[in-house]
Design a protein around this motif. Structure first.
Motif, PDB file in Angstrom:
ATOM      1  N   TRP A  28       0.861  -1.179   0.000  1.00  0.00           N
ATOM      2  CA  TRP A  28       0.000   0.000   0.000  1.00  0.00           C
ATOM      3  C   TRP A  28       0.893   1.223   0.000  1.00  0.00           C
ATOM      4  O   TRP A  28       1.649   1.427   0.944  1.00  0.00           O
ATOM      5  CB  TRP A  28      -0.884   0.000   1.246  1.00  0.00           C
TER       6      TRP A  28
ATOM      7  N   LEU B 260      -2.485   2.780   9.084  1.00  0.00           N
ATOM      8  CA  LEU B 260      -2.895   1.644   8.258  1.00  0.00           C
ATOM      9  C   LEU B 260      -1.991   0.444   8.514  1.00  0.00           C
ATOM     10  O   LEU B 260      -2.477  -0.688   8.653  1.00  0.00           O
ATOM     11  CB  LEU B 260      -2.885   2.017   6.777  1.00  0.00           C
TER      12      LEU B 260
ATOM     13  N   LYS C 204      -3.009  -1.273  11.678  1.00  0.00           N
ATOM     14  CA  LYS C 204      -4.244  -2.052  11.536  1.00  0.00           C
ATOM     15  C   LYS C 204      -4.031  -3.313  10.694  1.00  0.00           C
ATOM     16  O   LYS C 204      -4.659  -4.332  10.941  1.00  0.00           O
ATOM     17  CB  LYS C 204      -5.348  -1.188  10.928  1.00  0.00           C
TER      18      LYS C 204
ATOM     19  N   VAL D  51      -7.570   6.874   8.119  1.00  0.00           N
ATOM     20  CA  VAL D  51      -7.027   5.536   8.401  1.00  0.00           C
ATOM     21  C   VAL D  51      -8.153   4.508   8.371  1.00  0.00           C
ATOM     22  O   VAL D  51      -8.022   3.437   7.774  1.00  0.00           O
ATOM     23  CB  VAL D  51      -6.282   5.498   9.756  1.00  0.00           C
TER      24      VAL D  51
ATOM     25  N   ALA E  16      -9.185   3.895   4.799  1.00  0.00           N
ATOM     26  CA  ALA E  16      -8.150   3.138   4.094  1.00  0.00           C
ATOM     27  C   ALA E  16      -8.182   1.667   4.497  1.00  0.00           C
ATOM     28  O   ALA E  16      -8.071   0.775   3.654  1.00  0.00           O
ATOM     29  CB  ALA E  16      -6.769   3.743   4.368  1.00  0.00           C
ATOM     30  N   PHE E  17      -8.365   1.407   5.794  1.00  0.00           N
ATOM     31  CA  PHE E  17      -8.420   0.031   6.276  1.00  0.00           C
ATOM     32  C   PHE E  17      -9.657  -0.682   5.742  1.00  0.00           C
ATOM     33  O   PHE E  17      -9.586  -1.852   5.329  1.00  0.00           O
ATOM     34  CB  PHE E  17      -8.383   0.002   7.805  1.00  0.00           C
TER      35      PHE E  17
END
Length: 186
Positions: free
Chosen positions: A10, A27, A30, A166, A169-170
């Protein structure tokens, strides 16, 4: 990483001050993988040039991008997920980082570019508030002038709180991984 799952890289990309470090570290946490900051791969000469208010040229950037591409390749060869915070402003830079794989938003893609979109006004405020970074706010305009948007990047609004970005994105990462599993079973 679950057994049988291919690794993914990523790249959290965008202009200076858009939140790459905040979103990238969040990110990576996670996802349970490593985060690398592309700025730490710059040569001393590149850092000095930017610190003095001079934008980098492509010739300045190629060795930096090549060292990052080698690190990305290493993670992929080890089948390890990786999050990279890197400006990746031009299509050619993203092509270089991806090892020439230009379909980097499909489910099967090993590299995904998440573009943190933010206005010049917000960036100026953020950059002026930063005291621990070599990039001066005077380079914001050159960053926007260099930025090339294409169909292979995933835009995310980065004017919001970093934790919200975040989270988005996750969620995107989870959805993309779910689609990958489903399409691999077909």
């Amino acid at each position: 990483m679950p057994q049988g799952k291919a690794s993914r890289v990523w790249v959290i990309m965008g202009v200076c001050g858009c939140g790459k470090s905040t979103v990238g570290t969040g990110l990576a946490e996670k996802l349970g993988c490593e985060y690398i900051e592309a700025d730490t791969y710059h040569s001393d000469a590149n850092v000095a040039k930017m610190r003095s208010g001079q934008p980098l040229t492509d010739d300045d950037r190629w060795p930096w991008l090549d060292s990052l591409a080698a690190r990305i390749k290493q993670s992929r060869e080890r089948n390890e997920d990786l999050v990279v915070g890197c400006s990746a402003l031009k299509v050619a830079y993203r092509h270089r980082l991806s090892g020439g794989e230009l379909t980097y938003t499909s489910e099967a893609s090993p590299i995904v570019f998440l573009w943190l979109k933010v206005s010049e006004e917000v960036l100026k405020r953020r950059m002026d508030a930063r005291k621990d970074h070599f990039m001066p706010s005077s380079l914001i305009k050159s960053q926007f002038a260099t930025l090339e948007v294409d169909q292979y990047i995933v835009p995310m609004d980065s004017e919001r709180d970093g934790a919200e970005v975040v989270k988005e994105a996750f969620q995107f990462a989870q959805q993309l991984d779910e689609r990958t599993v489903i399409s691999s079973r077909l």
